[in-house]
Write a protein that holds these residues in place. Structure first.
Motif, PDB file in Angstrom:
ATOM      1  N   SER A  30      10.900  66.865  58.953  1.00 15.69           N
ATOM      2  CA  SER A  30       9.799  66.045  59.466  1.00 15.69           C
ATOM      3  C   SER A  30       9.625  66.209  60.969  1.00 15.69           C
ATOM      4  O   SER A  30       8.617  65.796  61.526  1.00 15.69           O
ATOM      5  CB  SER A  30      10.018  64.573  59.116  1.00 15.69           C
ATOM      6  OG  SER A  30      11.040  64.029  59.935  1.00 15.69           O
ATOM      7  N   TYR A  53       4.992  62.055  63.120  1.00 15.37           N
ATOM      8  CA  TYR A  53       4.966  60.678  62.600  1.00 15.37           C
ATOM      9  C   TYR A  53       3.675  59.977  63.013  1.00 15.37           C
ATOM     10  O   TYR A  53       3.064  59.244  62.224  1.00 15.37           O
ATOM     11  CB  TYR A  53       6.183  59.896  63.091  1.00 15.37           C
ATOM     12  CG  TYR A  53       7.432  60.256  62.317  1.00 15.37           C
ATOM     13  CD1 TYR A  53       7.812  59.522  61.203  1.00 15.37           C
ATOM     14  CD2 TYR A  53       8.198  61.352  62.674  1.00 15.37           C
ATOM     15  CE1 TYR A  53       8.936  59.875  60.470  1.00 15.37           C
ATOM     16  CE2 TYR A  53       9.312  61.715  61.958  1.00 15.37           C
ATOM     17  CZ  TYR A  53       9.692  60.973  60.853  1.00 15.37           C
ATOM     18  OH  TYR A  53      10.783  61.325  60.125  1.00 15.37           O
ATOM     19  N   ALA A 239       7.344  63.525  57.034  1.00 14.77           N
ATOM     20  CA  ALA A 239       7.384  62.336  57.877  1.00 14.77           C
ATOM     21  C   ALA A 239       6.811  61.142  57.114  1.00 14.77           C
ATOM     22  O   ALA A 239       7.392  60.049  57.093  1.00 14.77           O
ATOM     23  CB  ALA A 239       6.603  62.582  59.165  1.00 14.77           C
ATOM     24  N   LEU A 243       8.759  57.683  55.800  1.00 12.53           N
ATOM     25  CA  LEU A 243       8.305  56.322  56.125  1.00 12.53           C
ATOM     26  C   LEU A 243       8.089  55.516  54.853  1.00 12.53           C
ATOM     27  O   LEU A 243       8.402  54.330  54.788  1.00 12.53           O
ATOM     28  CB  LEU A 243       6.995  56.377  56.923  1.00 12.53           C
ATOM     29  CG  LEU A 243       7.092  56.836  58.376  1.00 12.53           C
ATOM     30  CD1 LEU A 243       5.719  56.789  59.036  1.00 12.53           C
ATOM     31  CD2 LEU A 243       8.062  55.953  59.148  1.00 12.53           C
TER      32      LEU A 243
END
Lengths: 270, 424
Positions: A30, A53, A239, A243
């Protein structure tokens, strides 16, 4: 004695590393550039691209999809615990004509691959006018044959004398279900709740098929839309997936004991 | 497991579509008031084209203030499964993207609205599009869509590796022989470097091209017989199996672990048979960005490249067929094509393609992809394309693995494919 303990610890540590490795890999990917993410032979070193991100939030309505996922998961878990325990109680304790037959039909649902339900379910939802809405995500997941079966077995293991005593005291079936059975069946209910939560959080195909608007999608479907036909930005996708899995990991850390018990109890992880 | 799932999915889909046909009797006759407010759903599958689609939708609404367009993205992996559910449930989007392999299945099962009357009434000129593309989307003499874009296949190469090996860059003069001589020089096993990855996973990029270059065919023009027993077709297959045999390509197992695209993007293969669509990927990847360019495919008995493209189609059950047609006509027109060209795909409307190539002059796109259109052969399809595409993989894998003679594998494939076609 000492040496064998060291050996055990080394083995366990290796096993743990093997389990965590995909997550570490996901985290490192990521933070890479696209080139380094798809390079052969692969490299471990990340490029520390934290902007991957930030990009997620530009590409999809992450907050709204997160909320949708929480609402869907919560409503399904509560609904299943409620409805499955009601049905399970009836199948376990109440006597009515055709009980075994109906239960057999109920169980047969478990034998059908779930993909087969997609098209009929879609048609039902379409005719109800619920396409592209929150109820479309929630309602078909409120009931489950598996949950009913699980809890019925649990209720069957409870002493019948308790029911009889309550009935002598004038309690009706609803009262017995609520005041006697549910408190005793707590471990089973928690197990079902946890399984439903994991399953709903990961549920991908149904949310994807039934809702079109990004604002109405769940995270699983939203993240899938980051995949292009010919090109996918894997670091950004990783990413986003990371999350999306954080809440489940957090819930697991907090409720670790119940998780393990629940899974041991049902012998499945959904 | 995934394979079984896909196969079951395909069967399910066919069954579902047949149900859909049975369920839909007479078609809707749309809204008569041309000024009523209408919202059309427009389903697409490529995330990278969504911004361009939004722009086109806005431009269309500016011309037709009473019609708004809701662009709906479903990722490619699940687009068709979702479409089958929606079509069966009578809730297919008003307008949507359609590709070759799925076209006849949807068209002949009554999911798509026939457009011929409207094409005639509005005098839309079908010769504005590449002929091979129109042929691809003509079924039983009828048209159900207007072309949106197309793609052809070219030879991508890594300039750095060519320079290192002292081989001149490929160009229009290359033949299969030039290609093989270069392949020998570009292979360096001590560095783990191969000339090319001869994969079997995407016939469109690989063997279909060489089959057509050898003068062979995949399926007869009437879509009833397989072309695999033809010696010319077998030559086209041999092109690839020889590359593996001679060691100019990694073996199939290696390419199952690491797809040729990633090998090429990591400098492990010097060449890559790839589509015009790879421009987006190669210009985004930091490694390939500065190192690759494209050339026409090497010539066999003749020059050939596979052309495929998308059409915009109208759902037979759309509540607003007239508005939907208007939008499809707009999307198929010159203005829309010019805008589309800026988004990285080749617009289908003749005379609007140059802008696409001009966006990346260093990649040599004009010669590699656009100048090849006159030689292009339509992507082979039939009514149930997926059925025999699966046979291709099954029967050709032993040949690619060097376990079976190519001619024998192809002959068996021809027989199995004929049986499959007979059932359509």
């Amino acid at each position: 004695m000492r040496r064998s303990r060291v050996l055990v610890h080394v083995l366990l540590a290796l096993g743990a590393l093997g389990m965590v490795a995909p997550f570490i890999w996901q985290f490192l990917t990521s933070l890479k550039t696209l080139h380094h993410a798809t390079q052969v032979p692969p490299t471990l070193a990340p490029d520390w691209r934290w902007q991957n991100y930030a990009q997620i939030f530009d590409l999809i309505p992450f907050g709204q999809q997160f909320l949708n996922t929480v609402l869907m998961t919560g409503a399904r878990a509560i609904g299943q615990v409620l409805f499955c325990s009601m049905a399970a109680y009836a199948f376990a304790r109440l006597r009515f004509p055709g009980r075994t037959f109906i239960f057999g039909i109920f169980l047969s649902v478990l034998m059908v691959p779930p993909q087969l339900f997609i098209i009929p379910q879609y048609e039902i939802i379409a005719r109800l006018g619920w396409l592209n809405s929150l109820p479309a995500l929630i309602v078909p997941g409120l009931f489950s044959a598996f949950g009913t079966f699980l809890l019925r077995q649990f209720f069957l293991g409870l002493p019948v004398e308790l029911d009889e005593a309550a009935r002598l005291d004038g309690a009706n079936p609803l009262r017995i279900w609520w005041s006697i059975m549910l408190p005793l069946a707590r471990p089973g209910l928690v197990a079902l709740g946890i399984l439903t939560t994991i399953w709903s959080w990961n549920d991908f195909f149904w949310p994807l098929v039934v809702n079109n608007d990004p604002e109405k999608m769940t995270l699983s479907a939203g993240l899938a839309s980051l995949q292009g036909q010919f090109m996918t930005d894997y670091p950004v996708l990783m990413a986003g997936s990371l999350l999306a899995s954080l809440p489940v990991i957090a819930v697991f850390v907090v409720m670790q004991r119940q998780f393990v018990q629940g899974i041991a109890f049902t012998g499945t992880k959904g | 497991m995934a394979w079984i799932g896909r196969r079951a999915g395909a069967l399910l889909g066919v069954a579902a579509l047949m149900m859909a046909t049975a369920a839909c009797g007479g078609g809707d006759t749309g809204n008569d008031d041309p000024n009523a407010k209408v919202t059309l759903s427009y389903a697409v599958w490529d995330k990278n084209q969504v911004p361009a689609m939004q722009q086109l939708a806005t431009a269309f609404t500016a011309e037709n203030p009473n019609i708004t367009i809701d662009v709906q993205l479903t990722p490619w992996e699940t687009y068709w499964t979702k479409m089958k559910a929606a079509a069966t449930g009578g809730a297919a989007p008003d307008v949507f993207w359609m590709n070759g392999p799925n076209y006849q299945l949807y068209a002949t099962n009554g999911v798509l609205a026939p457009l011929d009357e409207k094409i005639a009434a509005d005098k839309v000129d079908l010769s504005s599009y590449p002929q091979a593309l129109i042929d691809l989307y003509t079924v039983e003499g009828k048209h159900y869509g207007l072309p949106k874009d197309f793609d052809t296949v070219g030879l991508w190469y890594n300039k750095e590796l060519f320079d290192a090996a002292g081989v001149g860059y490929p160009d229009a003069t290359w033949t299969w022989d030039t290609f093989k001589q270069a392949a020998a020089k570009l292979t360096d096993k001590s560095k783990g470097q191969y000339a090319i990855g001869a994969n079997l996973s995407s016939a469109q990029e690989y063997q279909y091209n060489t089959i057509f270059q050898a003068g062979g065919s995949v399926i007869s023009a009437d879509g009833k017989k397989a072309g695999y027993a033809d010696p010319a077709t077998i030559e086209g297959l041999k092109f690839w199996t020889d590359l593996i045999k001679d060691g100019y390509s990694p073996d199939l197992k290696t390419m199952t672990d690491t797809v040729p695209l990633n090998l090429f993007e990591s400098g492990k293969t010097a060449m890559y048979y790839g589509g015009s669509w790879n421009v987006a990927e190669f210009t985004a990847n930091e490694y390939t960005k500065t190192r690759v360019a494209a050339a026409p495919l090497p010539k066999g008995v003749k020059s050939a490249t596979v052309i495929h493209g998308l059409v915009n189609v109208v759902s037979a059950k759309s509540a607003h067929p007239d508005a939907a047609w208007k939008f499809v006509k707009f999307l198929g027109g010159r203005t829309a094509a010019e805008q589309l060209g800026k988004s990285g795909v080749i617009p289908a409307y003749n005379g609007t393609q140059a802008g696409w190539a001009a966006a990346h002059p260093e990649l040599n796109l004009q010669a590699a992809f656009l100048d090849q259109v006159p030689n292009a052969v339509a992507y082979p399809i039939s009514r149930n394309t997926a059925a025999w595409q699966e046979l291709e993989t099954t029967y050709l894998t032993p040949a690619w693995n060097q376990q079976k003679d190519v001619a024998a594998a192809a002959t068996e494939l021809a027989k199995a494919m004929d049986e499959s076609l007979a059932k359509e």
